[in-house]
Design a protein around this motif. Structure first.
Motif, PDB file in Angstrom:
ATOM      1  N   CYS A  51      11.316  44.107  -0.028  1.00  0.00           N
ATOM      2  CA  CYS A  51      11.850  42.789  -0.378  1.00  0.00           C
ATOM      3  C   CYS A  51      10.679  41.823  -0.319  1.00  0.00           C
ATOM      4  CB  CYS A  51      12.914  42.360   0.625  1.00  0.00           C
ATOM      5  SG  CYS A  51      14.361  43.407   0.639  1.00  0.00           S
ATOM      6  N   CYS A  52      10.387  41.189  -1.453  1.00  0.00           N
ATOM      7  CA  CYS A  52       9.214  40.309  -1.536  1.00  0.00           C
ATOM      8  C   CYS A  52       9.639  38.863  -1.726  1.00  0.00           C
ATOM      9  CB  CYS A  52       8.318  40.736  -2.684  1.00  0.00           C
ATOM     10  SG  CYS A  52       7.661  42.410  -2.487  1.00  0.00           S
ATOM     11  N   ASN A  53       8.943  37.967  -1.054  1.00  0.00           N
ATOM     12  CA  ASN A  53       9.216  36.541  -1.203  1.00  0.00           C
ATOM     13  C   ASN A  53       8.792  36.024  -2.566  1.00  0.00           C
ATOM     14  OD1 ASN A  53      10.280  36.447   1.354  1.00  0.00           O
ATOM     15  ND2 ASN A  53       8.417  35.665   2.290  1.00  0.00           N
ATOM     16  N   SER A  54       7.848  36.711  -3.207  1.00  0.00           N
ATOM     17  CA  SER A  54       7.364  36.317  -4.525  1.00  0.00           C
ATOM     18  C   SER A  54       6.937  37.563  -5.278  1.00  0.00           C
ATOM     19  CB  SER A  54       6.188  35.351  -4.384  1.00  0.00           C
ATOM     20  OG  SER A  54       5.664  34.999  -5.638  1.00  0.00           O
ATOM     21  N   VAL A  55       7.285  37.645  -6.555  1.00  0.00           N
ATOM     22  CA  VAL A  55       6.859  38.733  -7.425  1.00  0.00           C
ATOM     23  C   VAL A  55       6.225  38.090  -8.649  1.00  0.00           C
ATOM     24  CG1 VAL A  55       7.576  40.754  -8.748  1.00  0.00           C
ATOM     25  CG2 VAL A  55       8.714  40.220  -6.587  1.00  0.00           C
ATOM     26  N   GLN A  56       4.953  38.442  -8.897  1.00  0.00           N
ATOM     27  CA  GLN A  56       4.193  37.787  -9.952  1.00  0.00           C
ATOM     28  C   GLN A  56       3.398  38.803 -10.758  1.00  0.00           C
ATOM     29  OE1 GLN A  56       1.615  34.927  -8.026  1.00  0.00           O
ATOM     30  NE2 GLN A  56       3.305  33.866  -7.044  1.00  0.00           N
ATOM     31  N   THR A  57       2.940  38.379 -11.939  1.00  0.00           N
ATOM     32  CA  THR A  57       1.999  39.187 -12.694  1.00  0.00           C
ATOM     33  C   THR A  57       0.639  39.101 -12.008  1.00  0.00           C
ATOM     34  OG1 THR A  57       1.269  37.391 -14.135  1.00  0.00           O
ATOM     35  CG2 THR A  57       3.217  38.673 -14.861  1.00  0.00           C
ATOM     36  N   VAL A  58      -0.264  39.993 -12.371  1.00  0.00           N
ATOM     37  CA  VAL A  58      -1.615  39.950 -11.809  1.00  0.00           C
ATOM     38  C   VAL A  58      -2.275  38.620 -12.146  1.00  0.00           C
ATOM     39  CG1 VAL A  58      -3.909  41.003 -11.884  1.00  0.00           C
ATOM     40  CG2 VAL A  58      -1.873  42.456 -11.834  1.00  0.00           C
ATOM     41  N   ASN A  59      -2.081  38.127 -13.363  1.00  0.00           N
ATOM     42  CA  ASN A  59      -2.675  36.840 -13.749  1.00  0.00           C
ATOM     43  C   ASN A  59      -2.143  35.694 -12.896  1.00  0.00           C
ATOM     44  OD1 ASN A  59      -4.281  37.942 -15.718  1.00  0.00           O
ATOM     45  ND2 ASN A  59      -2.853  37.518 -17.373  1.00  0.00           N
ATOM     46  N   GLN A  60      -0.826  35.688 -12.626  1.00  0.00           N
ATOM     47  CA  GLN A  60      -0.244  34.621 -11.813  1.00  0.00           C
ATOM     48  C   GLN A  60      -0.755  34.663 -10.380  1.00  0.00           C
ATOM     49  OE1 GLN A  60       3.819  35.753 -12.626  1.00  0.00           O
ATOM     50  NE2 GLN A  60       4.179  33.893 -13.828  1.00  0.00           N
ATOM     51  N   ALA A  61      -1.029  35.844  -9.865  1.00  0.00           N
ATOM     52  CA  ALA A  61      -1.461  36.013  -8.475  1.00  0.00           C
ATOM     53  C   ALA A  61      -2.984  36.100  -8.344  1.00  0.00           C
ATOM     54  CB  ALA A  61      -0.818  37.265  -7.882  1.00  0.00           C
ATOM     55  N   SER A  62      -3.718  35.825  -9.414  1.00  0.00           N
ATOM     56  CA  SER A  62      -5.165  36.059  -9.420  1.00  0.00           C
ATOM     57  C   SER A  62      -5.925  35.255  -8.366  1.00  0.00           C
ATOM     58  CB  SER A  62      -5.747  35.802 -10.807  1.00  0.00           C
ATOM     59  OG  SER A  62      -5.575  34.447 -11.173  1.00  0.00           O
ATOM     60  N   THR A  63      -5.503  34.046  -8.047  1.00  0.00           N
ATOM     61  CA  THR A  63      -6.207  33.248  -7.040  1.00  0.00           C
ATOM     62  C   THR A  63      -6.131  33.926  -5.675  1.00  0.00           C
ATOM     63  OG1 THR A  63      -5.770  31.209  -8.237  1.00  0.00           O
ATOM     64  CG2 THR A  63      -6.339  30.994  -5.914  1.00  0.00           C
ATOM     65  N   LEU A  64      -4.928  34.338  -5.285  1.00  0.00           N
ATOM     66  CA  LEU A  64      -4.763  35.027  -3.999  1.00  0.00           C
ATOM     67  C   LEU A  64      -5.475  36.379  -4.016  1.00  0.00           C
ATOM     68  CD1 LEU A  64      -3.467  35.213  -1.167  1.00  0.00           C
ATOM     69  CD2 LEU A  64      -1.543  36.347  -2.276  1.00  0.00           C
ATOM     70  N   LEU A  65      -5.301  37.139  -5.092  1.00  0.00           N
ATOM     71  CA  LEU A  65      -5.950  38.449  -5.188  1.00  0.00           C
ATOM     72  C   LEU A  65      -7.464  38.312  -5.137  1.00  0.00           C
ATOM     73  CD1 LEU A  65      -3.729  40.068  -7.964  1.00  0.00           C
ATOM     74  CD2 LEU A  65      -3.670  40.551  -5.506  1.00  0.00           C
ATOM     75  N   GLY A  66      -7.996  37.286  -5.786  1.00  0.00           N
ATOM     76  CA  GLY A  66      -9.431  37.049  -5.770  1.00  0.00           C
ATOM     77  C   GLY A  66      -9.951  36.744  -4.382  1.00  0.00           C
ATOM     78  N   ALA A  67      -9.185  36.038  -3.588  1.00  0.00           N
ATOM     79  CA  ALA A  67      -9.584  35.708  -2.216  1.00  0.00           C
ATOM     80  C   ALA A  67      -9.758  36.963  -1.366  1.00  0.00           C
ATOM     81  CB  ALA A  67      -8.565  34.769  -1.577  1.00  0.00           C
ATOM     82  N   PHE A  68      -8.980  38.009  -1.682  1.00  0.00           N
ATOM     83  CA  PHE A  68      -9.069  39.270  -0.939  1.00  0.00           C
ATOM     84  C   PHE A  68      -9.911  40.313  -1.667  1.00  0.00           C
ATOM     85  CE2 PHE A  68      -5.027  37.566   0.746  1.00  0.00           C
ATOM     86  CZ  PHE A  68      -5.334  37.585   2.092  1.00  0.00           C
ATOM     87  N   GLY A  69     -10.449  39.963  -2.835  1.00  0.00           N
ATOM     88  CA  GLY A  69     -11.231  40.920  -3.613  1.00  0.00           C
ATOM     89  C   GLY A  69     -10.379  42.031  -4.203  1.00  0.00           C
ATOM     90  N   LEU A  70      -9.123  41.717  -4.572  1.00  0.00           N
ATOM     91  CA  LEU A  70      -8.180  42.748  -5.005  1.00  0.00           C
ATOM     92  C   LEU A  70      -7.792  42.667  -6.483  1.00  0.00           C
ATOM     93  CD1 LEU A  70      -5.804  42.636  -1.914  1.00  0.00           C
ATOM     94  CD2 LEU A  70      -7.534  44.361  -2.439  1.00  0.00           C
ATOM     95  N   VAL A  71      -8.413  41.801  -7.263  1.00  0.00           N
ATOM     96  CA  VAL A  71      -8.026  41.666  -8.673  1.00  0.00           C
ATOM     97  C   VAL A  71      -8.219  42.980  -9.413  1.00  0.00           C
ATOM     98  CG1 VAL A  71      -8.507  40.491 -10.860  1.00  0.00           C
ATOM     99  CG2 VAL A  71      -8.453  39.185  -8.737  1.00  0.00           C
ATOM    100  N   GLY A  72      -9.367  43.623  -9.227  1.00  0.00           N
ATOM    101  CA  GLY A  72      -9.642  44.899  -9.896  1.00  0.00           C
ATOM    102  C   GLY A  72      -8.660  45.987  -9.504  1.00  0.00           C
ATOM    103  N   ALA A  73      -8.348  46.071  -8.218  1.00  0.00           N
ATOM    104  CA  ALA A  73      -7.409  47.082  -7.748  1.00  0.00           C
ATOM    105  C   ALA A  73      -6.017  46.855  -8.325  1.00  0.00           C
ATOM    106  CB  ALA A  73      -7.352  47.081  -6.222  1.00  0.00           C
ATOM    107  N   ALA A  74      -5.560  45.614  -8.329  1.00  0.00           N
ATOM    108  CA  ALA A  74      -4.231  45.297  -8.856  1.00  0.00           C
ATOM    109  C   ALA A  74      -4.166  45.560 -10.350  1.00  0.00           C
ATOM    110  CB  ALA A  74      -3.873  43.840  -8.564  1.00  0.00           C
ATOM    111  N   THR A  75      -5.226  45.244 -11.075  1.00  0.00           N
ATOM    112  CA  THR A  75      -5.264  45.469 -12.514  1.00  0.00           C
ATOM    113  C   THR A  75      -5.230  46.951 -12.831  1.00  0.00           C
ATOM    114  OG1 THR A  75      -6.513  43.423 -12.811  1.00  0.00           O
ATOM    115  CG2 THR A  75      -6.579  44.999 -14.618  1.00  0.00           C
ATOM    116  N   SER A  76      -5.947  47.772 -12.071  1.00  0.00           N
ATOM    117  CA  SER A  76      -5.984  49.212 -12.347  1.00  0.00           C
ATOM    118  C   SER A  76      -4.651  49.899 -12.058  1.00  0.00           C
ATOM    119  CB  SER A  76      -7.105  49.879 -11.553  1.00  0.00           C
ATOM    120  OG  SER A  76      -6.835  49.855 -10.169  1.00  0.00           O
ATOM    121  N   VAL A  77      -3.897  49.393 -11.091  1.00  0.00           N
ATOM    122  CA  VAL A  77      -2.600  49.980 -10.757  1.00  0.00           C
ATOM    123  C   VAL A  77      -1.552  49.581 -11.793  1.00  0.00           C
ATOM    124  CG1 VAL A  77      -0.718  49.981  -9.062  1.00  0.00           C
ATOM    125  CG2 VAL A  77      -3.085  50.138  -8.304  1.00  0.00           C
TER     126      VAL A  77
END
Length: 98
Positions: free
Chosen positions: A23-49
């Motif tokens: 159960c997630c408080n927010s569900v977004q596309t990789v593009n929508q979540a890119s700022t948060l993913l970028g802060a953790f260095g996870l954009v590449g990982a999320a895109t590949s999955v």
């Protein structure tokens, strides 16, 4: 949710074959979540999955016991979990009432 109607591969499912139900408080596309993913260095990982990104998620242990998602949360099936539920990758919305 407009996101569900935008692409057929994102339609809600009633089962989870690739990972745990969360159960997630927010569900977004990789593009929508890119700022948060970028802060953790996870954009590449999320895109590949692929799929959606679930944010601030908690696992569902038993369906039908009243311990499911709250009204503000989205039930999803995710193939990858990072940071103990803070970020989940490869998510697809599911219908836990089916």
């Amino acid at each position: 949710m407009a996101l569900l109607a935008s692409a057929s591969h994102l339609e809600a499912r009633s089962q989870c074959n690739t990972g745990a139900i969360s159960c997630c408080n927010s569900v977004q596309t990789v593009n929508q979540a890119s700022t948060l993913l970028g802060a953790f260095g996870l954009v590449g990982a999320a895109t590949s999955v692929g799929g959606l990104v679930g944010l601030t998620c908690t696992p569902v242990t038993v369906i039908g016991t009243g311990s499911g998602c709250s009204a503000q949360q989205q039930a999803v099936c995710c193939s990858n979990n990072e940071y103990q539920g803070l970020v989940n990758f490869g998510c697809s919305p599911i219908n836990v009432n089916a």
